[in-house]
Design an enzyme around this catalytic site. Structure first.
Site, PDB file in Angstrom:
ATOM      1  N   GLY A  20      15.401  31.486  31.543  1.00 50.20           N
ATOM      2  CA  GLY A  20      14.907  30.165  31.907  1.00 50.20           C
ATOM      3  C   GLY A  20      13.447  30.072  31.530  1.00 50.20           C
ATOM      4  N   CYS A  80      -1.027  16.401  53.142  1.00 47.45           N
ATOM      5  CA  CYS A  80      -1.671  16.789  54.400  1.00 47.45           C
ATOM      6  C   CYS A  80      -1.296  18.211  54.809  1.00 47.45           C
ATOM      7  CB  CYS A  80      -1.286  15.810  55.492  1.00 47.45           C
ATOM      8  SG  CYS A  80      -1.666  14.134  55.032  1.00 47.45           S
TER       9      CYS A  80
HETATM   10  N1  LLP Z   1      19.927  34.051  36.159  1.00 45.74           N
HETATM   11  C1  LLP Z   1      19.928  34.086  37.505  1.00 45.74           C
HETATM   12  C2  LLP Z   1      21.130  34.536  38.213  1.00 45.74           C
HETATM   13  C3  LLP Z   1      18.782  33.706  38.219  1.00 45.74           C
HETATM   14  O1  LLP Z   1      18.773  33.757  39.546  1.00 45.74           O
HETATM   15  C4  LLP Z   1      17.621  33.279  37.498  1.00 45.74           C
HETATM   16  C5  LLP Z   1      16.409  32.879  38.206  1.00 45.74           C
HETATM   17  C6  LLP Z   1      17.679  33.253  36.102  1.00 45.74           C
HETATM   18  C7  LLP Z   1      18.846  33.663  35.460  1.00 45.74           C
HETATM   19  C8  LLP Z   1      16.514  32.837  35.252  1.00 45.74           C
HETATM   20  O2  LLP Z   1      15.396  33.619  35.442  1.00 45.74           O
HETATM   21  P1  LLP Z   1      14.110  33.435  34.486  1.00 45.74           P
HETATM   22  O3  LLP Z   1      14.531  33.798  33.079  1.00 45.74           O
HETATM   23  O4  LLP Z   1      13.679  32.033  34.567  1.00 45.74           O
HETATM   24  O5  LLP Z   1      13.114  34.377  35.044  1.00 45.74           O
HETATM   25  N2  LLP Z   1      10.960  29.749  41.295  1.00 45.74           N
HETATM   26  C9  LLP Z   1      10.498  31.042  40.831  1.00 45.74           C
HETATM   27  C10 LLP Z   1      11.514  31.717  39.942  1.00 45.74           C
HETATM   28  C11 LLP Z   1      12.852  31.900  40.604  1.00 45.74           C
HETATM   29  C12 LLP Z   1      13.871  32.500  39.681  1.00 45.74           C
HETATM   30  C13 LLP Z   1      15.206  32.468  40.291  1.00 45.74           C
HETATM   31  N3  LLP Z   1      16.272  32.954  39.468  1.00 45.74           N
HETATM   32  C14 LLP Z   1       9.149  30.872  40.155  1.00 45.74           C
HETATM   33  O6  LLP Z   1       8.635  29.754  40.121  1.00 45.74           O
HETATM   34  O7  LLP Z   1       8.555  31.856  39.692  1.00 45.74           O
END
Ligand code: LLP
Length: 427
Positions: A283, A349
């Protein structure tokens, strides 16, 4: 890989910041602020670089919708040939609406409801990554009712040590809520193999997000390959996919992203002998560096010896600084030689409503535009309506053109589900 060879999408032209060929001034003037502005070249560049690195083995990149799921962006990724990874009925709905077929979809998530499992089966997704034996049994029942066979991947907790930047985004260590504990996978696989309406097609892991070291990935992959051998010995030979999740880190400050060529090389040597297709669910790597949040300074004031820049965006537009203590670079859109130290805070706030604290940055005053960098992933999707604030606008840039991908919310959008006169029901 080295950041240098990646497209950045943002540059200074004639004294001000531009996204590809479009000035951020122009975008702010036309659509207002706060605005999320995404460079499609960055998205294409990231996708193509990862795809090329993985070319030596059969693979597919399933972009993770939770990072950023607007339709315009999904169109770009669909045209590139990406598959998707979804974690809710809502994300499945978005993916199907954007023209992805069932076989383009991996459905994951730690707490899928029966309704979501039914929707995934009806959509004929490629893989449903399950996280417990109870989920396999539920899936078997629902598949039986629909008269289909459920394609199962088991999300394994490989129990490896990860180096993620924040404990909230580690997922693959022992005792995490995610996945099937390593020593219970064989038992779960037997259940999936024996039940009449399930077939075991894959093993999956996702060990965390914003990862820079390769060894946890490689250790985890080896653990999956080890399990594969055990399953074969047990007579379970229906597997087609090895899904190693997402998590590739990107640079927000001075972090060095993992070397893709080394990464792919090390993976190939482990995965190729299995004969399985490699799946990845990135992602942040695809979209994280592709976007900025454009915000306008409303006020500049002093309090207790500190300088505050109060902007029209805050934790409601970008939760990462207050939730994870995350660093996001901030620059004035118009070039300036002057510097200041400021707390950049939003209008909400809450004292926790900030974009940066004690930041050495470009000098700015009321009316100036700021660009908060690297908000392409986990920016808009984590926005909220707290304080009844309408969500901002999302804009895509492609060369010299730009388009609104998601319009700014209006006040009416914020109340359209409310009943003006709630109808009381007797107990
Ligand atoms: N696959 C699964 C099963 C996941 O839970 C996630 C992300 C991804 C793929 C993708 O991960 P990435 O390639 O984006 O690292 N909100 C947090 C990140 C939470 C990620 C949750 N899972 C932030 O803003 O850093």
């Amino acid at each position: 890989m080295g950041e240098g060879v990646l497209t950045s999408g943002f540059s200074r032209v004639d004294g001000a910041l531009a996204c590809e060929g479009v000035s951020l001034d122009r975008i702010a003037a036309e659509v207002g602020t706060p605005a999320y502005v995404y460079s499609t070249s960055v998205v294409r560049d990231r996708y193509q670089k990862l795809d090329a690195a993985l070319a030596p083995m059969p693979h597919r990149i399933h972009y993770t919708l939770k990072a950023n799921s607007n339709r315009g962006l999904l169109n770009v990724l669909r045209d590139l040939g990406a598959g998707v990874d979804v974690v809710s009925g809502g994300e499945l709905f978005r993916a199907m609406r954007a023209g992805f077929g069932g076989k383009d979809v991996i459905f994951g998530g730690v707490g899928k409801t029966e309704r979501e499992l039914r929707e995934a089966l009806e959509a004929q997704v490629l893989l449903i990554n399950v996280e417990s034996e109870a989920e396999i049994r539920l899936l078997d029942r629902v598949a039986g009712e629909l008269g289909v066979t459920a394609p199962i991947g088991i999300r394994v907790n490989p129990e490896v040590t990860v180096d993620s930047s924040h404990r909230y985004i580690k997922t693959g260590e022992k005792g995490a809520k995610f996945g099937v504990p390593f020593d219970e996978v064989l038992g779960a696989a037997r259940v999936a193999a024996e039940l009449p309406h399930t077939t075991l097609l894959g093993l999956d892991m996702h060990i965390g997000s914003q990862l820079f070291r390769l060894d946890p990935y490689l250790d985890g992959t080896e653990r999956l390959v080890e399990l594969l051998g055990k399953l074969k010995k047990d007579g379970i030979d229906t597997l087609e996919y090895l899904d190693i999740g997402g998590g590739l880190g990107v640079s927000y400050d001075d972090e060095q992203p993992p070397d893709l060529t080394r990464f792919a090389h090390a993976l190939t040597s482990r995965v190729q002998p299995t004969g399985l297709t490699l799946l990845m669910e990135p992602g942040r790597f695809i979209v994280g560096n592709a976007g900025v949040l454009l915000t306008r300074v409303l006020y500049r004031k002093r309090s207790g010896g500190r300088q505050f820049l109060i902007t029209d965006a805050g934790m409601t537009e970008l939760l990462r600084p207050s939730h994870y203590d995350a660093y996001h670079r901030i620059e004035a859109v118009h070039d300036t030689d002057k510097q200041m130290t400021a707390d950049v805070v939003g209008p909400v706030c809450e004292s926790g409503d900030f974009l940066a604290l004690d930041r050495e940055m470009d000098d700015a005053n009321a009316g100036d535009l700021l660009a908060v960098y690297d908000v392409g992933a986990y920016g808009y999707v984590m926005a909220s309506n707290y304080n009844t604030r309408p969500r901002g606008v999302e804009v895509l840039v492609d060369g010299d053109r730009f388009a609104v991908a998601t319009a700014r919310e209006r006040y009416e959008d914020l109340v359209h589900l409310e009943h003006e006169d709630p109808q009381w029901r007797d107990a």
